[in-house]
Design a protein around this motif. Structure first.
Motif, PDB file in Angstrom:
ATOM      1  N   VAL A 197     -25.072  40.505 -14.070  1.00 18.01           N
ATOM      2  CA  VAL A 197     -26.079  39.627 -14.651  1.00 18.01           C
ATOM      3  C   VAL A 197     -26.206  39.904 -16.148  1.00 18.01           C
ATOM      4  O   VAL A 197     -26.450  41.046 -16.566  1.00 18.01           O
ATOM      5  CB  VAL A 197     -27.442  39.796 -13.969  1.00 18.01           C
ATOM      6  CG1 VAL A 197     -28.438  38.782 -14.510  1.00 18.01           C
ATOM      7  CG2 VAL A 197     -27.302  39.643 -12.452  1.00 18.01           C
ATOM      8  N   ALA A 198     -26.039  38.869 -16.967  1.00 23.28           N
ATOM      9  CA  ALA A 198     -26.062  38.981 -18.421  1.00 23.28           C
ATOM     10  C   ALA A 198     -27.494  38.877 -18.948  1.00 23.28           C
ATOM     11  O   ALA A 198     -28.416  38.493 -18.227  1.00 23.28           O
ATOM     12  CB  ALA A 198     -25.199  37.884 -19.035  1.00 23.28           C
ATOM     13  N   PRO A 199     -27.708  39.180 -20.237  1.00 21.95           N
ATOM     14  CA  PRO A 199     -29.040  39.042 -20.836  1.00 21.95           C
ATOM     15  C   PRO A 199     -29.616  37.634 -20.724  1.00 21.95           C
ATOM     16  O   PRO A 199     -30.831  37.452 -20.634  1.00 21.95           O
ATOM     17  CB  PRO A 199     -28.801  39.430 -22.294  1.00 21.95           C
ATOM     18  CG  PRO A 199     -27.647  40.370 -22.245  1.00 21.95           C
ATOM     19  CD  PRO A 199     -26.759  39.831 -21.163  1.00 21.95           C
ATOM     20  N   TYR A 252     -27.490  44.647 -13.607  1.00 28.28           N
ATOM     21  CA  TYR A 252     -28.156  43.920 -14.695  1.00 28.28           C
ATOM     22  C   TYR A 252     -27.849  44.571 -16.045  1.00 28.28           C
ATOM     23  O   TYR A 252     -28.245  45.707 -16.295  1.00 28.28           O
ATOM     24  CB  TYR A 252     -29.670  43.893 -14.464  1.00 28.28           C
ATOM     25  CG  TYR A 252     -30.071  43.024 -13.301  1.00 28.28           C
ATOM     26  CD1 TYR A 252     -30.576  41.747 -13.506  1.00 28.28           C
ATOM     27  CD2 TYR A 252     -29.939  43.482 -11.997  1.00 28.28           C
ATOM     28  CE1 TYR A 252     -30.948  40.937 -12.434  1.00 28.28           C
ATOM     29  CE2 TYR A 252     -30.304  42.686 -10.913  1.00 28.28           C
ATOM     30  CZ  TYR A 252     -30.796  41.419 -11.146  1.00 28.28           C
ATOM     31  OH  TYR A 252     -31.162  40.638 -10.077  1.00 28.28           O
ATOM     32  N   TYR A 253     -27.121  43.835 -16.890  1.00 25.21           N
ATOM     33  CA  TYR A 253     -26.817  44.289 -18.243  1.00 25.21           C
ATOM     34  C   TYR A 253     -27.776  43.591 -19.203  1.00 25.21           C
ATOM     35  O   TYR A 253     -27.425  42.617 -19.864  1.00 25.21           O
ATOM     36  CB  TYR A 253     -25.369  43.986 -18.586  1.00 25.21           C
ATOM     37  CG  TYR A 253     -24.371  44.720 -17.704  1.00 25.21           C
ATOM     38  CD1 TYR A 253     -24.014  46.036 -17.974  1.00 25.21           C
ATOM     39  CD2 TYR A 253     -23.821  44.105 -16.586  1.00 25.21           C
ATOM     40  CE1 TYR A 253     -23.113  46.715 -17.166  1.00 25.21           C
ATOM     41  CE2 TYR A 253     -22.926  44.775 -15.771  1.00 25.21           C
ATOM     42  CZ  TYR A 253     -22.576  46.070 -16.059  1.00 25.21           C
ATOM     43  OH  TYR A 253     -21.696  46.741 -15.244  1.00 25.21           O
ATOM     44  N   GLN A 254     -28.987  44.081 -19.262  1.00 28.74           N
ATOM     45  CA  GLN A 254     -30.039  43.468 -20.067  1.00 28.74           C
ATOM     46  C   GLN A 254     -30.813  44.553 -20.797  1.00 28.74           C
ATOM     47  O   GLN A 254     -31.308  45.492 -20.168  1.00 28.74           O
ATOM     48  CB  GLN A 254     -30.980  42.649 -19.174  1.00 28.74           C
ATOM     49  CG  GLN A 254     -30.275  41.526 -18.429  1.00 28.74           C
ATOM     50  CD  GLN A 254     -31.216  40.726 -17.532  1.00 28.74           C
ATOM     51  OE1 GLN A 254     -32.313  41.160 -17.220  1.00 28.74           O
ATOM     52  NE2 GLN A 254     -30.774  39.539 -17.128  1.00 28.74           N
ATOM     53  N   ASP A 259     -29.309  50.848 -23.099  1.00 24.48           N
ATOM     54  CA  ASP A 259     -27.979  51.409 -23.348  1.00 24.48           C
ATOM     55  C   ASP A 259     -27.184  51.691 -22.081  1.00 24.48           C
ATOM     56  O   ASP A 259     -26.111  52.282 -22.129  1.00 24.48           O
ATOM     57  CB  ASP A 259     -28.101  52.711 -24.153  1.00 24.48           C
ATOM     58  CG  ASP A 259     -29.028  53.722 -23.492  1.00 24.48           C
ATOM     59  OD1 ASP A 259     -29.650  53.381 -22.469  1.00 24.48           O
ATOM     60  OD2 ASP A 259     -29.136  54.849 -24.006  1.00 24.48           O
ATOM     61  N   PHE A 260     -27.690  51.256 -20.923  1.00 21.92           N
ATOM     62  CA  PHE A 260     -26.967  51.483 -19.670  1.00 21.92           C
ATOM     63  C   PHE A 260     -27.118  50.211 -18.828  1.00 21.92           C
ATOM     64  O   PHE A 260     -26.812  49.136 -19.308  1.00 21.92           O
ATOM     65  CB  PHE A 260     -27.526  52.728 -18.971  1.00 21.92           C
ATOM     66  CG  PHE A 260     -26.555  53.388 -18.028  1.00 21.92           C
ATOM     67  CD1 PHE A 260     -25.308  53.787 -18.467  1.00 21.92           C
ATOM     68  CD2 PHE A 260     -26.900  53.623 -16.702  1.00 21.92           C
ATOM     69  CE1 PHE A 260     -24.414  54.407 -17.600  1.00 21.92           C
ATOM     70  CE2 PHE A 260     -26.017  54.248 -15.827  1.00 21.92           C
ATOM     71  CZ  PHE A 260     -24.776  54.634 -16.279  1.00 21.92           C
ATOM     72  N   TYR A 261     -27.581  50.302 -17.622  1.00 21.41           N
ATOM     73  CA  TYR A 261     -27.798  49.099 -16.819  1.00 21.41           C
ATOM     74  C   TYR A 261     -28.850  49.357 -15.755  1.00 21.41           C
ATOM     75  O   TYR A 261     -29.258  50.497 -15.511  1.00 21.41           O
ATOM     76  CB  TYR A 261     -26.493  48.612 -16.173  1.00 21.41           C
ATOM     77  CG  TYR A 261     -25.852  49.568 -15.185  1.00 21.41           C
ATOM     78  CD1 TYR A 261     -26.323  49.673 -13.872  1.00 21.41           C
ATOM     79  CD2 TYR A 261     -24.756  50.348 -15.539  1.00 21.41           C
ATOM     80  CE1 TYR A 261     -25.740  50.539 -12.964  1.00 21.41           C
ATOM     81  CE2 TYR A 261     -24.162  51.216 -14.647  1.00 21.41           C
ATOM     82  CZ  TYR A 261     -24.654  51.306 -13.354  1.00 21.41           C
ATOM     83  OH  TYR A 261     -24.076  52.164 -12.456  1.00 21.41           O
ATOM     84  N   ASP A 309     -27.575  43.248 -26.742  1.00 17.17           N
ATOM     85  CA  ASP A 309     -27.480  42.141 -25.787  1.00 17.17           C
ATOM     86  C   ASP A 309     -26.389  41.138 -26.143  1.00 17.17           C
ATOM     87  O   ASP A 309     -25.832  40.481 -25.255  1.00 17.17           O
ATOM     88  CB  ASP A 309     -28.832  41.424 -25.683  1.00 17.17           C
ATOM     89  CG  ASP A 309     -29.759  42.099 -24.681  1.00 17.17           C
ATOM     90  OD1 ASP A 309     -29.307  43.043 -23.996  1.00 17.17           O
ATOM     91  OD2 ASP A 309     -30.935  41.689 -24.590  1.00 17.17           O
ATOM     92  N   LYS A 310     -26.093  41.001 -27.411  1.00 17.49           N
ATOM     93  CA  LYS A 310     -25.015  40.085 -27.789  1.00 17.49           C
ATOM     94  C   LYS A 310     -23.693  40.543 -27.191  1.00 17.49           C
ATOM     95  O   LYS A 310     -22.923  39.735 -26.644  1.00 17.49           O
ATOM     96  CB  LYS A 310     -24.914  40.017 -29.323  1.00 17.49           C
ATOM     97  CG  LYS A 310     -23.836  39.058 -29.818  1.00 17.49           C
ATOM     98  CD  LYS A 310     -23.815  38.999 -31.335  1.00 17.49           C
ATOM     99  CE  LYS A 310     -22.726  38.052 -31.824  1.00 17.49           C
ATOM    100  NZ  LYS A 310     -22.694  37.995 -33.319  1.00 17.49           N
ATOM    101  N   ARG A 311     -23.442  41.843 -27.263  1.00 19.63           N
ATOM    102  CA  ARG A 311     -22.202  42.358 -26.697  1.00 19.63           C
ATOM    103  C   ARG A 311     -22.251  42.372 -25.172  1.00 19.63           C
ATOM    104  O   ARG A 311     -21.238  42.138 -24.510  1.00 19.63           O
ATOM    105  CB  ARG A 311     -21.921  43.756 -27.238  1.00 19.63           C
ATOM    106  CG  ARG A 311     -21.588  43.765 -28.727  1.00 19.63           C
ATOM    107  CD  ARG A 311     -21.181  45.145 -29.199  1.00 19.63           C
ATOM    108  NE  ARG A 311     -20.884  45.138 -30.628  1.00 19.63           N
ATOM    109  CZ  ARG A 311     -20.467  46.212 -31.303  1.00 19.63           C
ATOM    110  NH1 ARG A 311     -20.324  47.368 -30.686  1.00 19.63           N
ATOM    111  NH2 ARG A 311     -20.220  46.120 -32.595  1.00 19.63           N
ATOM    112  N   ARG A 312     -23.439  42.646 -24.610  1.00 18.77           N
ATOM    113  CA  ARG A 312     -23.555  42.625 -23.151  1.00 18.77           C
ATOM    114  C   ARG A 312     -23.260  41.223 -22.613  1.00 18.77           C
ATOM    115  O   ARG A 312     -22.653  41.072 -21.553  1.00 18.77           O
ATOM    116  CB  ARG A 312     -24.962  43.055 -22.723  1.00 18.77           C
ATOM    117  CG  ARG A 312     -25.292  44.510 -23.023  1.00 18.77           C
ATOM    118  CD  ARG A 312     -26.648  44.888 -22.442  1.00 18.77           C
ATOM    119  NE  ARG A 312     -27.063  46.203 -22.909  1.00 18.77           N
ATOM    120  CZ  ARG A 312     -27.871  46.423 -23.929  1.00 18.77           C
ATOM    121  NH1 ARG A 312     -28.389  45.408 -24.597  1.00 18.77           N
ATOM    122  NH2 ARG A 312     -28.185  47.644 -24.301  1.00 18.77           N
TER     123      ARG A 312
END
Length: 430
Positions: A73-75, A222-224, A230-232, A368-371
């Motif tokens: 799951v993205a930001p 969740y990568y938010q 800095d993790f998930y 979040d841009k990179r995530r």
């Protein structure tokens, strides 16, 4: 101090690393004491790959669930489903699983004691003396000790054995992890069936906010930044229960608030909370695992948790086995240099993977841009195939050089901003 006894090896810590070392060494006829602090269950997603079950004779009866896909799951709340075609990842509940490992060690011949390690000293013969406070003691000043030819420190991250015996152990950085175990919601049976047979990926513009979306055969990651800077964060099924957790190295970030937020947004705040647990997770392996004398580390104490993913059970099992082999070589030859074999063998087989994962974590989890870009890349079939192959078999996949080349160019397109997130970079090259 009472109950002085002699052992070939005292293993401090009865998790996957310590219990595996105890089983192996006891099976070789060594006199083994397995000392474990009772009542502690490590916060853990609980995933173990098929290779772990094969290498360490773990029966399927120990699995609480079987996972057939992962949802990234993205930001932006868009997500990618990554099916495990033709396979599954096993999920264990660390409480009963770790106890089963300890019982197996006892059946192999290891002595078990419940107690807390306090310190290591030397006797008049310069032999190691392990001091501990027995669990049954009512006086905190009560201390027992045993003499031993070797010590394996498998007492987890922030290891007391490592801090006392291994140079540089005090400076090892850690991620703080916290999770809540809740009773699993009633899931739609057809959702699990669809996940296990799916062969395609999907994206969505939003995540569900009700437990009707919960799938007992899927891990949600969740990568938010709002959940972890800095993790998930994660939602991992454990059969009758669910692990909902988060990790971060950032001091001052509220892990409890992040888990509360994730539970509210997914509807899992309506599920009964069974227990709450927190613990540190090491960020990378220590540069030295032994004291050059008679002590060697294993598992989290040695820092063997995979960067980026936080996976630790397989590497703990392996680290325990390698520590046991190193101690057996030391006991057989009397040469303390044999203790260094544990780290040498581990890094030879897995050092490159840890290095690559470390780079990934430092780069993709930065903001979040990179995530967002990271999750969108996961929509690529080549990335999915090679990711699962590497995870399931614990090695870099070399059999498809063309796929590696395609992934390289797709990654570069994202890194240079040539394509936007969710744009299929170079998909037509296949």
């Amino acid at each position: 101090m009472t109950n002085q006894a002699d052992y070939d090896v005292v293993i401090i810590g009865g998790g996957p690393a310590g219990a595996t070392a105890a089983t192996d060494l006891a099976g070789l006829g060594r006199r083994v004491l397995l000392l474990d602090r009772p009542g502690r269950i490590k916060p853990c997603g609980g995933a173990i790959p098929p290779r772990a079950m094969e290498e360490f004779d773990i029966p399927e009866s120990q699995l609480a669930a079987r996972v057939h896909s992962a949802r990234m799951v993205a930001p932006s709340n868009r997500y990618v489903d990554m099916p495990i075609n033709g396979g599954y990842v096993g999920m264990v509940d660390r409480g009963p699983f770790d106890e089963w490992l300890r019982q197996r060690a006892a059946k192999a011949g290891a002595d078990r004691r419940d107690g807390t390690f306090t310190r290591l000293s030397r006797d008049a013969d310069d032999m190691a003396v392990v001091h501990f406070r027995p669990a049954e003691a009512t006086d905190r000043n009560t201390e027992e000790c045993v003499r031993t030819r070797a010590v394996i420190g498998a007492d987890g991250a922030m290891s007391s054995v490592a801090k006392q015996c291994i140079p540089g152990a005090k400076e090892l950085p850690h991620v703080a992890a916290y999770h809540e175990i809740v009773r699993a919601p009633t899931a739609r049976a057809e959702a699990g069936a669809e996940a296990s047979t799916s062969t395609s990926t999907s994206t969505s513009t939003s995540t569900s906010t009700s437990t009707s979306d919960y799938d007992p055969t899927r891990c949600d990651v969740y990568y938010q930044g709002r959940l972890s800077p800095d993790f998930y964060a994660w939602i991992f099924p454990h059969g009758d229960t669910v692990s909902i957790g988060v990790g971060t190295e950032l001091k001052g970030f509220s892990l409890h608030d992040a888990v509360d937020r994730l539970r509210r947004e997914t509807g899992l705040d309506q599920c009964e909370t069974l227990r709450k647990e927190g613990a540190p997770i090491p960020l990378h392996p220590l540069p030295k695992w032994d004291n050059g004398r008679d002590v060697v580390l294993a598992g989290d104490a040695a820092g063997v948790v995979a960067p980026a993913s936080g996976e630790g059970i397989y590497y703990a099992l392996l680290g325990g086995r390698l520590a046991g082999e190193a101690v057996e070589a030391f006991l057989a030859t009397g040469n303390p240099k044999a203790l260094a074999l544990a780290r040498k063998r581990f890094m030879k087989d897995h050092g490159r993977i840890f290095w690559i994962l470390g780079i990934m974590q430092r780069f993709w989890y930065r903001n979040d841009k990179r995530r967002e870009r990271f999750v969108s890349i996961c929509d690529d079939p080549d990335v999915q195939h090679l990711t699962w192959q590497a995870y399931m078999h614990k090695r870099l996949v070399r059999a498809r050089p063309a796929a590696h080349l395609r992934i390289f160019f797709k990654d570069m397109a994202h890194l240079l901003g040539i394509v936007s997130p969710w744009q299929k970079a170079s998909r037509g090259a296949k």
